[in-house]
Design a protein around this motif. Structure first.
Motif, PDB file in Angstrom:
ATOM      1  N   ALA A 116      27.367   7.931  15.891  1.00 57.70           N
ATOM      2  CA  ALA A 116      28.398   8.507  16.763  1.00 57.70           C
ATOM      3  C   ALA A 116      28.461  10.020  16.559  1.00 57.70           C
ATOM      4  CB  ALA A 116      29.747   7.865  16.493  1.00 57.70           C
ATOM      5  N   GLY A 117      28.385  10.484  15.316  1.00 57.17           N
ATOM      6  CA  GLY A 117      28.390  11.925  15.027  1.00 57.17           C
ATOM      7  C   GLY A 117      27.198  12.628  15.638  1.00 57.17           C
ATOM      8  N   VAL A 118      26.024  11.993  15.528  1.00 55.84           N
ATOM      9  CA  VAL A 118      24.808  12.559  16.119  1.00 55.84           C
ATOM     10  C   VAL A 118      24.962  12.657  17.638  1.00 55.84           C
ATOM     11  CG1 VAL A 118      22.350  12.105  16.536  1.00 55.84           C
ATOM     12  CG2 VAL A 118      23.282  11.849  14.239  1.00 55.84           C
ATOM     13  N   ALA A 119      25.517  11.630  18.243  1.00 55.85           N
ATOM     14  CA  ALA A 119      25.706  11.626  19.694  1.00 55.85           C
ATOM     15  C   ALA A 119      26.644  12.760  20.123  1.00 55.85           C
ATOM     16  CB  ALA A 119      26.247  10.277  20.163  1.00 55.85           C
ATOM     17  N   PHE A 120      27.725  12.964  19.366  1.00 57.50           N
ATOM     18  CA  PHE A 120      28.654  14.054  19.682  1.00 57.50           C
ATOM     19  C   PHE A 120      27.979  15.417  19.532  1.00 57.50           C
ATOM     20  CE2 PHE A 120      32.252  11.015  18.751  1.00 57.50           C
ATOM     21  CZ  PHE A 120      32.778  11.047  20.036  1.00 57.50           C
ATOM     22  N   ILE A 155      24.752  16.143  19.841  1.00 60.38           N
ATOM     23  CA  ILE A 155      23.791  16.313  20.944  1.00 60.38           C
ATOM     24  C   ILE A 155      24.535  16.672  22.218  1.00 60.38           C
ATOM     25  CG2 ILE A 155      22.158  15.099  22.436  1.00 60.38           C
ATOM     26  CD1 ILE A 155      21.189  13.582  19.932  1.00 60.38           C
ATOM     27  N   GLY A 156      25.646  16.010  22.482  1.00 56.72           N
ATOM     28  CA  GLY A 156      26.451  16.316  23.673  1.00 56.72           C
ATOM     29  C   GLY A 156      26.972  17.736  23.652  1.00 56.72           C
ATOM     30  N   LYS A 186      26.727  23.493  25.495  1.00 61.75           N
ATOM     31  CA  LYS A 186      26.602  24.923  25.195  1.00 61.75           C
ATOM     32  C   LYS A 186      25.413  25.526  25.926  1.00 61.75           C
ATOM     33  CE  LYS A 186      28.842  25.272  20.708  1.00 61.75           C
ATOM     34  NZ  LYS A 186      28.668  25.548  19.292  1.00 61.75           N
ATOM     35  N   GLU A 187      24.316  24.810  26.003  1.00 61.10           N
ATOM     36  CA  GLU A 187      23.124  25.312  26.683  1.00 61.10           C
ATOM     37  C   GLU A 187      23.394  25.500  28.162  1.00 61.10           C
ATOM     38  OE1 GLU A 187      18.724  23.655  27.364  1.00 61.10           O
ATOM     39  OE2 GLU A 187      19.330  23.850  25.267  1.00 61.10           O
TER      40      GLU A 187
END
Length: 156
Positions: free
Chosen positions: A15-19, A21-22, A27-28
């Protein structure tokens, strides 16, 4: 029970990784949008600069045409005797001192009758990038000179 805790830990990690990446993708997108905005801003500034230069040129042409019209001798009518009238030419020695702004110089020129409009002269100097190149000294100027000629004289 150990497997349950381990599965909860793995789930929290994913879940942390998903957040992350989002957030990175968000930001990009913002960065690329502001780059487009900066490009549009730069283009608008360039167009504004071009329009200012065109306006300065048109003001110079208008001023020259007005001076030519005022200095042009009138054609005599058939009933008039042909006497030659020389238009009065105003001359002055312009003294430019250290620290004088282009607006002060333009005002002096207008007060002396050398130019018709101080705003035109000030805008011409600014738009042509000459306002910062005015040289200290004394200059002989007259009303038959164009804005360009006056600018060239005082920025040598």
């Amino acid at each position: 029970m150990n497997k349950t805790i381990r599965n909860i830990g793995i789930g929290l990690f994913l879940a942390g990784v998903a957040f992350q990446i989002g957030e990175f993708v968000e930001k990009e997108e913002i960065t690329s949008t502001s780059a487009i905005t900066q490009d549009a801003y730069d283009q608008a500034q360039q167009e504004l600069s071009d329009v200012k230069k065109q306006l300065a040129t048109l003001q110079l042409d208008l001023n020259n045409a007005q001076q030519v019209q005022t200095n042009a001798p009138e054609e005599p009518t058939e009933t008039e005797t042909t006497t030659k009238h020389t238009p009065s030419e105003t001359s002055m020695t312009l003294s430019i001192q250290l620290g004088m702004a282009s607006s002060e110089i333009s005002a002096k020129l207008e007060d002396a009758g050398i130019i018709l409009n101080k705003v035109d002269m000030d805008n011409y100097l600014s738009d042509q990038g000459l306002a910062g190149r005015i040289q200290v000294g004394n200059y002989e100027l007259n009303s038959s000179m164009s804005l360009k000629q006056i600018a060239e004289t005082i920025t040598r």
